[in-house]
Design an enzyme around this catalytic site. Structure first.
Site, PDB file in Angstrom:
ATOM      1  N   GLY A   1       0.833  -1.193   0.000  1.00  0.00           N
ATOM      2  CA  GLY A   1       0.000   0.000   0.000  1.00  0.00           C
ATOM      3  C   GLY A   1       0.871   1.248   0.000  1.00  0.00           C
ATOM      4  O   GLY A   1       1.986   1.236  -0.534  1.00  0.00           O
ATOM      5  N   GLU A   2       0.371   2.311   0.568  1.00  0.00           N
ATOM      6  CA  GLU A   2       1.058   3.610   0.643  1.00  0.00           C
ATOM      7  C   GLU A   2       1.199   4.303  -0.714  1.00  0.00           C
ATOM      8  O   GLU A   2       1.700   5.416  -0.796  1.00  0.00           O
ATOM      9  CB  GLU A   2       2.457   3.491   1.273  1.00  0.00           C
ATOM     10  CG  GLU A   2       2.479   2.940   2.673  1.00  0.00           C
ATOM     11  CD  GLU A   2       3.889   2.813   3.234  1.00  0.00           C
ATOM     12  OE1 GLU A   2       4.848   3.392   2.651  1.00  0.00           O
ATOM     13  OE2 GLU A   2       4.058   2.139   4.256  1.00  0.00           O
ATOM     14  N   GLY A   3       0.817   3.638  -1.799  1.00  0.00           N
ATOM     15  CA  GLY A   3       1.079   4.163  -3.135  1.00  0.00           C
ATOM     16  C   GLY A   3       2.367   3.633  -3.730  1.00  0.00           C
ATOM     17  O   GLY A   3       2.795   4.081  -4.804  1.00  0.00           O
TER      18      GLY A   3
END
Length: 348
Positions: free
Chosen positions: A312-314
Site C-alpha cells: 500500500g502507501e502508493g
C-alpha cells in the site's frame, strides 16, 4: 453526491501518438506496452508528442477502521498513526520510492484514531476511526459526504498547484477488509474468493477476516447499487476520500495511477460516482490480494507491474511512474526513420 460529467481523453491526440509511433526507428509494436502508455499520456495531455511529467504527486490517505480490533490484520491499530508520523518524516517506503521515481509525497489524515500530526495533515480529518463494518456503518451520511468532498478538495488543491500526474496511496491498519467488501459488493464475488492475507496474517487471521467481510457484505448488499451509501455502510473516511480524489482527478483531466486493493476498491466506487473516470487512470501494479485482480477486471485496467507487492502507501503505483516516464521519453525523443536516415521496412 454529483460530479460534473467526465470528458474523455483526447482521441485526436491519441491518433497522432499512434501515427508517430509508426514513424519511429523501431519495428512496429516492438516497445510493447510502452507504446500503449505513451498514447494514453498523449490523449490525457491533449498533445503529441506529450510532455514529460514535471510534478508527479503522491497523496497517501490515512484512516483507522474499527474492524481492525477484530484481529483481521497482523499489526495493531496504533501502527496507523505511527506510520503517518513516519511518512510525514520521510522514513517510509513510499518516501524512498517516490524519491527514485521523481515524485513528492503528501499524507492526509482522514480518520486516524489519534490527534493529527500537524494542522496541515489533519486539515480534512472527518473523525477518529471509522465504525466496525461487521457490526455498524462505517460513517454517518454527513461524514460520508464530508469525506468524498475532502478527496475532491485535495485533488483540486494538487492540480491547482501544478500537479500533472496524481498517485493515490493509502495507510490504515485493517483497510483491506473494507476494501474487499467494496469489491465483493460491486463485483458480486464471495468472501472466500476475495479475501487475501493482507499484511501477512495467519490462517486463523484469514478466517476472522473472511467472517468480518461476510458480515459486512450482508449489511452492504442492500445498498450496493448506491455508491455513496456503500461507502457509508462498509467503506471508511479514507476510502471515501480516495473515491472523491480519483473521481475529481478525472473531472480535472489529470492522469492518475492507482495503487493496490484499498485504492482500487475506492476507484471502483469512484467510477460509479463519475462514470468514465477510469479512462483517466492506469493501474500501477497488481497486488497479491485476490480482490485487487477482481477490481482491476471490473475497471478494465491492465496493471503496469506485477511484483507481488502488498504494502500500500502508493508504493506499487509509484514504482510504475518510471515506466510511464520511459513511455513518454520514447515517443518524444526517438528519431523518426526519415530524420535518422534509417530505411523503414515499408520503404525497402
Amino acid at each position: 453526491m454529483l460530479f460534473p460529467p467526465v470528458v474523455p481523453p483526447d482521441t485526436d491526440a491519441a491518433a497522432a501518438a499512434r501515427a508517430r509511433q509508426a514513424t519511429l526507428t523501431k519495428p512496429p509494436g516492438s516497445l510493447g506496452r510502452l507504446e500503449d502508455l505513451s498514447v494514453w499520456v498523449a490523449s490525457c495531455q491533449g498533445r503529441c508528442p506529450p510532455r514529460q511529467f514535471e510534478r508527479a504527486r503522491v497523496v497517501v490517505f490515512a484512516g483507522d477502521h474499527g474492524v481492525a480490533k477484530s484481529g483481521v490484520s497482523a499489526y495493531p491499530p496504533e501502527v496507523t498513526s505511527q506510520m503517518v508520523v513516519n511518512i510525514a518524516g520521510g522514513g517510509a517506503a513510499i518516501n524512498a520510492l517516490a524519491e527514485v521515481a521523481g515524485a513528492t509525497v503528501r499524507v492526509a489524515d482522514l480518520a486516524v484514531d489519534a490527534d493529527a500530526v500537524t494542522p496541515q495533515i489533519g486539515a480534512h480529518k472527518v473523525r477518529r476511526g471509522s465504525g466496525d463494518i461487521a457490526k455498524q456503518d462505517a460513517l454517518t451520511d454527513q461524514e460520508t459526504s464530508d469525506a468524498i468532498a475532502a478527496g475532491r478538495q485535495i485533488a483540486d488543491q494538487e492540480v491547482d498547484s501544478g500537479a500533472d500526474l496524481l498517485i493515490a496511496g493509502d495507510m490504515g491498519i485493517g483497510n483491506t477488509t473494507p476494501a474487499t467488501v467494496l469489491v465483493a459488493a460491486l463485483a458480486d464475488i464471495e468472501p472466500v474468493a476475495a479475501v487475501g492475507y493482507g499484511t501477512g496474517i495467519d490462517d486463523a487471521g484469514w478466517a476472522r477476516k473472511t467472517a468480518a467481510v461476510r458480515d459486512a457484505l450482508f449489511r452492504a448488499t442492500p445498498v450496493s447499487t448506491d455508491p455513496v451509501a456503500l461507502l457509508r455502510s462498509c467503506g471508511g473516511a479514507d476510502l471515501a476520500a480516495i473515491a472523491g480524489f480519483c473521481a475529481q482527478a478525472a473531472v480535472r483531466r489529470t492522469p492518475l495511477l492507482l495503487d493496490g486493493i484499498a485504492v482500487t476498491a475506492a476507484a471502483l466506487v469512484a467510477e460509479r460516482l463519475a462514470p468514465g473516470a477510469r479512462l483517466w487512470w492506469q493501474a500501477g501494479h497488481r497486488s497479491t490480494e485476490p480482490a485487487h485482480a477482481s477490481a482491476l477486471a471490473q475497471l478494465g485496467l491492465d496493471p503496469i507491474l506485477d511484483l507481488r507487492m502488498r504494502l500500500g502507501e502508493g508504493t506499487g503505483a509509484t514504482l510504475a511512474l518510471p515506466v510511464l516516464r520511459a513511455a513518454v521519453a520514447a515517443l518524444t525523443s526517438m528519431a523518426t526513420f526519415a530524420a535518422a536516415g534509417v530505411t523503414n521496412r515499408a520503404d525497402s
